[in-house]
Design a protein around this motif. Structure first.
Motif, PDB file in Angstrom:
ATOM      1  N   VAL A 257      -3.448  -2.838   3.836  1.00  0.00           N
ATOM      2  CA  VAL A 257      -2.776  -1.917   4.746  1.00  0.00           C
ATOM      3  C   VAL A 257      -2.493  -2.602   6.086  1.00  0.00           C
ATOM      4  CG1 VAL A 257      -2.977   0.252   6.027  1.00  0.00           C
ATOM      5  CG2 VAL A 257      -3.759   0.128   3.649  1.00  0.00           C
ATOM      6  N   ASP A 258      -3.505  -3.276   6.628  1.00  0.00           N
ATOM      7  CA  ASP A 258      -3.303  -3.988   7.895  1.00  0.00           C
ATOM      8  C   ASP A 258      -2.295  -5.120   7.738  1.00  0.00           C
ATOM      9  OD1 ASP A 258      -5.156  -2.309   9.006  1.00  0.00           O
ATOM     10  OD2 ASP A 258      -6.395  -3.897   9.864  1.00  0.00           O
ATOM     11  N   ARG A 259      -2.283  -5.775   6.576  1.00  0.00           N
ATOM     12  CA  ARG A 259      -1.321  -6.847   6.338  1.00  0.00           C
ATOM     13  C   ARG A 259       0.100  -6.294   6.345  1.00  0.00           C
ATOM     14  NH1 ARG A 259      -2.677  -8.195   1.494  1.00  0.00           N
ATOM     15  NH2 ARG A 259      -4.423  -9.461   2.235  1.00  0.00           N
ATOM     16  N   PHE A 260       0.278  -5.143   5.716  1.00  0.00           N
ATOM     17  CA  PHE A 260       1.610  -4.542   5.688  1.00  0.00           C
ATOM     18  C   PHE A 260       2.059  -4.179   7.103  1.00  0.00           C
ATOM     19  CE2 PHE A 260       4.787  -1.270   5.173  1.00  0.00           C
ATOM     20  CZ  PHE A 260       5.547  -1.729   4.114  1.00  0.00           C
ATOM     21  N   ILE A 261       1.156  -3.604   7.893  1.00  0.00           N
ATOM     22  CA  ILE A 261       1.493  -3.238   9.275  1.00  0.00           C
ATOM     23  C   ILE A 261       1.804  -4.483  10.096  1.00  0.00           C
ATOM     24  CG2 ILE A 261       0.571  -2.243  11.407  1.00  0.00           C
ATOM     25  CD1 ILE A 261      -1.014  -0.282   9.617  1.00  0.00           C
ATOM     26  N   ALA A 262       1.000  -5.534   9.918  1.00  0.00           N
ATOM     27  CA  ALA A 262       1.258  -6.786  10.642  1.00  0.00           C
ATOM     28  C   ALA A 262       2.614  -7.364  10.261  1.00  0.00           C
ATOM     29  CB  ALA A 262       0.145  -7.795  10.351  1.00  0.00           C
ATOM     30  N   ALA A 263       2.962  -7.299   8.968  1.00  0.00           N
ATOM     31  CA  ALA A 263       4.250  -7.826   8.516  1.00  0.00           C
ATOM     32  C   ALA A 263       5.400  -7.038   9.131  1.00  0.00           C
ATOM     33  CB  ALA A 263       4.322  -7.777   6.989  1.00  0.00           C
TER      34      ALA A 263
ATOM     35  N   ARG B  98       8.486   3.400   7.728  1.00  0.00           N
ATOM     36  CA  ARG B  98       9.201   4.351   6.852  1.00  0.00           C
ATOM     37  C   ARG B  98      10.461   3.718   6.274  1.00  0.00           C
ATOM     38  NH1 ARG B  98       7.889   8.178  11.162  1.00  0.00           N
ATOM     39  NH2 ARG B  98       6.266   9.622  10.418  1.00  0.00           N
ATOM     40  N   PHE B  99      11.159   2.947   7.102  1.00  0.00           N
ATOM     41  CA  PHE B  99      12.382   2.291   6.630  1.00  0.00           C
ATOM     42  C   PHE B  99      12.071   1.338   5.471  1.00  0.00           C
ATOM     43  CE2 PHE B  99      15.240  -1.399   6.799  1.00  0.00           C
ATOM     44  CZ  PHE B  99      16.452  -0.773   6.550  1.00  0.00           C
ATOM     45  N   ARG B 100      10.934   0.649   5.534  1.00  0.00           N
ATOM     46  CA  ARG B 100      10.575  -0.296   4.475  1.00  0.00           C
ATOM     47  C   ARG B 100      10.363   0.401   3.144  1.00  0.00           C
ATOM     48  NH1 ARG B 100      12.720  -4.758   6.102  1.00  0.00           N
ATOM     49  NH2 ARG B 100      12.121  -5.263   8.238  1.00  0.00           N
TER      50      ARG B 100
ATOM     51  N   PRO C 270       0.830  -1.207   0.000  1.00  0.00           N
ATOM     52  CA  PRO C 270       0.000   0.000   0.000  1.00  0.00           C
ATOM     53  C   PRO C 270       0.862   1.255   0.000  1.00  0.00           C
ATOM     54  CG  PRO C 270       0.126  -0.901   2.207  1.00  0.00           C
ATOM     55  CD  PRO C 270       0.883  -1.856   1.323  1.00  0.00           C
ATOM     56  N   ALA C 271       0.247   2.407  -0.135  1.00  0.00           N
ATOM     57  CA  ALA C 271       0.982   3.673  -0.086  1.00  0.00           C
ATOM     58  C   ALA C 271       1.433   3.957   1.344  1.00  0.00           C
ATOM     59  CB  ALA C 271       0.098   4.811  -0.585  1.00  0.00           C
ATOM     60  N   LEU C 272       2.618   4.547   1.486  1.00  0.00           N
ATOM     61  CA  LEU C 272       3.146   4.852   2.807  1.00  0.00           C
ATOM     62  C   LEU C 272       2.195   5.751   3.586  1.00  0.00           C
ATOM     63  CD1 LEU C 272       5.336   4.805   4.967  1.00  0.00           C
ATOM     64  CD2 LEU C 272       6.489   6.673   3.747  1.00  0.00           C
ATOM     65  N   LYS C 273       1.592   6.726   2.922  1.00  0.00           N
ATOM     66  CA  LYS C 273       0.684   7.631   3.639  1.00  0.00           C
ATOM     67  C   LYS C 273      -0.512   6.879   4.204  1.00  0.00           C
ATOM     68  CE  LYS C 273      -1.906   9.166  -0.466  1.00  0.00           C
ATOM     69  NZ  LYS C 273      -2.336  10.349  -1.263  1.00  0.00           N
ATOM     70  N   SER C 274      -0.965   5.835   3.510  1.00  0.00           N
ATOM     71  CA  SER C 274      -2.071   5.025   4.017  1.00  0.00           C
ATOM     72  C   SER C 274      -1.635   4.229   5.244  1.00  0.00           C
ATOM     73  CB  SER C 274      -2.577   4.082   2.938  1.00  0.00           C
ATOM     74  OG  SER C 274      -3.072   4.788   1.823  1.00  0.00           O
ATOM     75  N   VAL C 275      -0.409   3.726   5.195  1.00  0.00           N
ATOM     76  CA  VAL C 275       0.134   2.964   6.324  1.00  0.00           C
ATOM     77  C   VAL C 275       0.271   3.852   7.557  1.00  0.00           C
ATOM     78  CG1 VAL C 275       2.149   1.687   7.167  1.00  0.00           C
ATOM     79  CG2 VAL C 275       1.312   1.311   4.834  1.00  0.00           C
TER      80      VAL C 275
ATOM     81  N   PRO D  57      12.003   2.089  -3.393  1.00  0.00           N
ATOM     82  CA  PRO D  57      10.665   2.100  -3.998  1.00  0.00           C
ATOM     83  C   PRO D  57      10.084   0.693  -4.095  1.00  0.00           C
ATOM     84  CG  PRO D  57      12.207   3.410  -5.292  1.00  0.00           C
ATOM     85  CD  PRO D  57      13.024   2.655  -4.288  1.00  0.00           C
ATOM     86  N   PRO D  58       8.823   0.522  -3.732  1.00  0.00           N
ATOM     87  CA  PRO D  58       8.175  -0.785  -3.880  1.00  0.00           C
ATOM     88  C   PRO D  58       7.853  -1.052  -5.342  1.00  0.00           C
ATOM     89  CG  PRO D  58       6.577   0.834  -3.143  1.00  0.00           C
ATOM     90  CD  PRO D  58       7.916   1.529  -3.160  1.00  0.00           C
TER      91      PRO D  58
END
Length: 351
Positions: free
Chosen positions: A118-124, A181-183, A62-67, A187-188
């Motif tokens: 978005v939640d998956r990215f945060i969980a990861a 932010r580090f992730r 997802p977009a960083l701003k969404s995260v 660029p993805p």
């Protein structure tokens, strides 16, 4: 985990842009991510929730701003909570500061990692900071632990007590923001892949829209008699909704000790992948173990492909390339263990 360069080498040798690449044992998603970064379509499956969460986050970033917005929302919701979940066992009391544990437990209960990208990215990201060498970095939430595997509860508590180690207070949401932010420091991928939490033998069923389109399989199945992934990652499994203790043999194929059963298992996996393969597909397998040498692995692997892909011609393109397994976990936890363990890369043409 095999290196990115290994996957890239296979992509350049056997595929073109837009080709479909599959990893039925996708693990941390190296094959899927490298495929997307190199303008291929990346698909993966894994039965381990930790693997599926991490690989799925890489496949659909997802977009960083969404995260960051979601982390802010979660922090606000946590601040409104009056109930604090108590640690379920003594291990958690020693592993996390009580305030940090409350934040971790809150995130465990609220993140919808199976449904929301978005939640998956945060969980990861949480899985990456959940435990580690906290005496060396403020980016780990736990008492001092390895970051690669989850040590057993009794051993951990005894080890911490003997050394008088207490868990540090970490501001979970702030550490989470920094880690997110580090992730994004690189660029993805612009393309989106697809990763499914499922048994590899169900590949064709869950990915049926890609039937007959997979040009390349790059994968590394669980090595025979080597490790039990669910047991080694039990704390991360807990964070994703599992039990607060190690679960030995969570799945019956997590660790095979019989070569006959192992090859039968892989035969079933190839059978499950077969409908997805296009004509003249390639299958690249990195494989190893403590019991079987290179010729036996090649023979067994080819036999499992022949049986699993019944009706197709299976031709080995080489006799395999061997390399030493780097940074084995056993070397860290069992001093004196021989470091000489090999893994082998085999390539097959399927027509």
């Amino acid at each position: 985990m095999f290196p990115e360069g290994f996957v890239a080498e296979q992509l350049y040798a056997y595929t073109r842009p837009d080709d479909v690449v599959l990893d039925p044992f996708c693990g941390r998603g190296t094959t899927v991510l490298e495929s997307l970064l190199n303008n291929r379509q990346g698909l993966g499956t894994d039965i381990n929730p930790v693997a599926a969460c991490i690989a799925g986050a890489k496949a659909n970033v997802p977009a960083l701003k969404s995260v960051l917005a979601r982390i802010g929302e979660l922090a606000g919701d946590f601040g409104k909570q009056t109930y604090r979940e108590l640690p379920p066992t003594e291990f958690f009391e020693h592993c996390f500061h009580q305030d940090t544990y409350a934040e971790v437990a809150f995130l465990r209960g609220i993140l919808s990692w199976r449904r929301s990208s978005v939640d998956r990215f945060i969980a990861a990201v949480m899985l990456g900071i959940l435990h580690g060498e906290s005496h060396r970095s403020g980016m780990y939430l736990s008492n001092r632990m390895p970051r690669t595997i989850s040590t057993k509860p009794d051993y951990s508590v005894r080890w911490w007590r003997e050394r008088g180690l207490r868990p540090p207070r970490r501001e979970t949401f702030e550490v989470l923001r920094q880690a997110a932010r580090f992730r994004f420091s690189q660029p993805p991928p612009t393309r989106k892949g697809h990763v499914v939490l499922t048994d590899a033998r169900r590949c064709a069923r869950v990915l049926r829209k890609h039937e007959g389109s997979v040009a390349l399989v790059v994968t590394s199945p669980p090595y025979i008699d080597t490790t039990d992934y669910a047991e080694d990652q039990w704390l991360r499994m807990w964070f994703l909704g599992g039990e607060p203790k190690p679960m030995l043999r969570l799945h019956k194929d997590d660790r095979h000790t019989s070569a006959e059963n192992y090859w039968s298992f892989l035969e079933d996996v190839w059978r499950g992948c077969a409908p997805l393969l296009r004509d003249k597909a390639r299958i690249v397998v990195r494989i190893g173990g403590t019991k079987l040498d290179k010729p036996v692995l090649l023979q067994g692997l080819r036999g499992s492909l022949v049986q699993g892909l019944g009706g197709r011609t299976v031709r080995a393109l080489n006799q395999g390339t061997s390399s030493q397994i780097a940074k084995r976990q056993t070397n860290s936890f069992r001093p004196g263990t021989s470091p000489d363990r090999l893994e082998h890369d085999f390539t097959f043409s399927i027509s």
